[in-house]
Design an enzyme around this catalytic site. Structure first.
Site, PDB file in Angstrom:
ATOM      1  N   CYS A 112       0.815  -1.230   0.000  1.00  0.00           N
ATOM      2  CA  CYS A 112       0.000   0.000   0.000  1.00  0.00           C
ATOM      3  C   CYS A 112       0.836   1.262   0.000  1.00  0.00           C
ATOM      4  O   CYS A 112       0.310   2.334  -0.263  1.00  0.00           O
ATOM      5  CB  CYS A 112      -0.962   0.072   1.169  1.00  0.00           C
ATOM      6  SG  CYS A 112      -1.113  -1.327   2.206  1.00  0.00           S
ATOM      7  N   HIS A 121      -9.477   3.112  -1.087  1.00  0.00           N
ATOM      8  CA  HIS A 121      -8.063   2.739  -0.978  1.00  0.00           C
ATOM      9  C   HIS A 121      -7.657   1.871  -2.170  1.00  0.00           C
ATOM     10  O   HIS A 121      -7.613   0.643  -2.064  1.00  0.00           O
ATOM     11  CB  HIS A 121      -7.856   1.994   0.342  1.00  0.00           C
ATOM     12  CG  HIS A 121      -6.445   1.587   0.633  1.00  0.00           C
ATOM     13  ND1 HIS A 121      -5.343   2.088  -0.048  1.00  0.00           N
ATOM     14  CD2 HIS A 121      -5.939   0.711   1.551  1.00  0.00           C
ATOM     15  CE1 HIS A 121      -4.247   1.539   0.432  1.00  0.00           C
ATOM     16  NE2 HIS A 121      -4.576   0.697   1.404  1.00  0.00           N
TER      17      HIS A 121
END
Length: 382
Positions: free
Chosen positions: A86, A338
Site C-alpha cells: 500500500c 483505498h
C-alpha cells in the site's frame, strides 16, 4: 543536492470494487491522466526522464512502461513499476524526488494505479505435471513469514487490542471520515484533485465509496468481521479502483518552464515494524522523519495518514500526538477509498491542493510491517 518540487497533481475519482470502473484495466485508468498532462504541459511531457508508478495487484510486467506507451508517450521514456504494497504510490513519489535530488534527472512522472476489480486470480503451481487435484487459489498475498503474517483484518484487531481502541472510537472516526469527505467534495476542495473523464458516455467525477447519509446508528449495527472483534466493514477502507499522477521537477528547471507554485520535497523516512502490528508503521516513520529535520509534530500544519482501518489511524494519531484538526481534514480512505498502489500518491496530491498549509506530511502503514512518510513544504518559484 538538487531541490525537487511537485508542480502538478491529478487523480481520477476512485471507483468501488465492482463499480463503474470495473471493466477498465490499470492502463486505461491512467490514460486520461497522461492525456491531461500532455495537453496541459506538452513541453514538460516531451522532456520526461522517467515514469515511476506504484502498483500492487496488477497483471505483472512493467505496468509503468506499458501504460506510458498505451497513452502515446515517447518510446524513449523508460518507465519503472514499484511494489511496496500500500505504500507503493508514496514510494514512487519519494523515488522520483530522490532521483531529482541526486541529479540523475530533472523531470519525472510519479504516481500509482490499482484496479482491484480487474486483479488477476492466482493459483499455486502443481508440484508435479501429473497432479490431478483441483488448483488451489491464493486467498491473499503473503506479507511476512509463516506465523507472523496476519490478514489485514487480524492486524487491525491486533492494533485495536494493543492500544485499547474501542468499537465506538473506531465507528466515530469512520463517521468523521465520511462527513468530512462529503463536505469537502461538495465545497470543491476534493474536486480540485479529480480529473473528470467519460466512462461509457457519462462523466465520472466523484468517489463512489463516500456515503454522505451514513449514520453512527448504521455503523453500530454492523457485525464485527472477526468473532468478538471491533473491526467492521464500516470502520475499514473499501477495495477500490483508481489512478494518480504527479509531475516532479528540479526547482530551477521548474522556474525555467514557468512554474511558480507547488510543494517541495524536504525528506522522507521508511521504517520496519512488527508485521502483527503493521498499521502503526506511520509512528516510527514520522518520528524518524521529524527527528531528521529537528522538528516536532507541532511544526506540522497538516498530516495525511492513510485510513486503512480506524483502529490503526487512531492508534497512530495517539502515539504521535497529532491534533485531530490537523489529521485527514478532508476525510480519508475509509470514505474515498483505498486503491492500494495509488493511495500514497493520492495523499501527496491532497497535500498539493491544501494551499493554505505550509509544512505537511503524508504517511502510510504498509503490509508486512512497514511505515513510510514524506515531508513537504509549500513552494513558490517567483
Amino acid at each position: 543536492m538538487k531541490q525537487p518540487v511537485i508542480i502538478a497533481a491529478k487523480r481520477i475519482a476512485f471507483g468501488k470494487y465492482g463499480g463503474r470502473l470495473r471493466h477498465l484495466e490499470p492502463e486505461s485508468l491512467l490514460e486520461p491522466l497522461f492525456n491531461h498532462f500532455t495537453d496541459q504541459y506538452p513541453k514538460v511531457m516531451s522532456l520526461l526522464d522517467d515514469v515511476i508508478l506504484g502498483n500492487t495487484v496488477g497483471n505483472g510486467g512493467n505496468l509503468a512502461r506499458k501504460s506510458l506507451l498505451e497513452a502515446g508517450l515517447d518510446f524513449k521514456i523508460p518507465g519503472i513499476t514499484i511494489d511496496r504494497q500500500c505504500g507503493s504510490g508514496l514510494e514512487a513519489v519519494i523515488q522520483a524526488c530522490r532521483m531529482v535530488q541526486s541529479g540523475a534527472g530533472t523531470i519525472y512522472i510519479a504516481g500509482g494505479v490499482e484496479s482491484t476489480s480487474r486483479a488477476p486470480w492466482k493459483i499455486k503451481r502443481p508440484q508435479s505435471v501429473y497432479e490431478s487435484e483441483f488448483p488451489q487459489f491464493f486467498e491473499r498475498a503473503p506479507f511476512a513469514r509463516e506465523g507472523e503474517d496476519p490478514s489485514m483484518i487480524e492486524a487491525a484487531e491486533n492494533v485495536a487490542k494493543k492500544y485499547h481502541i474501542s468499537r465506538n472510537e473506531q465507528d466515530d472516526f469512520a463517521y468523521r471520515s465520511h462527513q468530512l469527505a462529503s463536505k469537502n467534495m461538495n465545497n470543491g476542495n476534493i474536486s480540485q484533485e479529480i480529473l473528470p473523464f467519460k466512462v461509457k458516455g457519462e462523466y465520472f467525477n466523484q468517489d463512489e465509496s463516500i456515503k454522505p447519509q451514513l449514520t453512527l446508528r448504521t455503523l453500530g449495527r454492523l457485525k464485527p468481521l472477526l468473532n468478538e472483534g471491533t473491526v467492521t466493514v464500516g470502520n475499514s477502507c473499501k477495495k477500490n479502483d483508481g489512478a494518480v499522477l504527479l509531475i516532479v521537477m528540479e526547482e530551477n528547471r521548474a522556474r525555467q518552464l514557468g512554474f511558480t507554485e507547488g510543494i517541495k520535497f524536504v525528506n522522507s523516512a521508511t521504517v520496519g515494524v512488527q508485521p502483527q502490528y503493521l498499521g502503526v508503521g506511520p509512528v516510527p516513520a514520522v518520528n524518524q522523519l521529524l527527528a531528521q529535520e529537528r522538528l516536532t509534530i507541532n511544526d506540522i500544519n497538516a498530516v495525511e495518514l492513510n485510513e486503512a482501518f480506524s483502529s490503526q489511524v487512531i492508534a497512530s494519531q495517539q502515539q504521535l500526538n497529532i491534533p485531530l484538526n490537523k489529521l485527514n481534514c478532508w476525510g480519508g480512505a475509509i470514505a474515498t477509498g483505498h486503491p492500494y498502489g495509488a493511495s500514497g500518491a493520492a495523499l501527496v496530491t491532497r497535500l498539493f491542493y491544501m494551499k493554505h498549509q505550509f509544512r505537511t506530511i503524508a504517511t502510510m502503514g504498509i503490509g508486512g510491517g512497514i511505515g513510510n512518510a514524506a515531508l513537504f513544504e509549500r513552494w513558490y518559484g517567483n
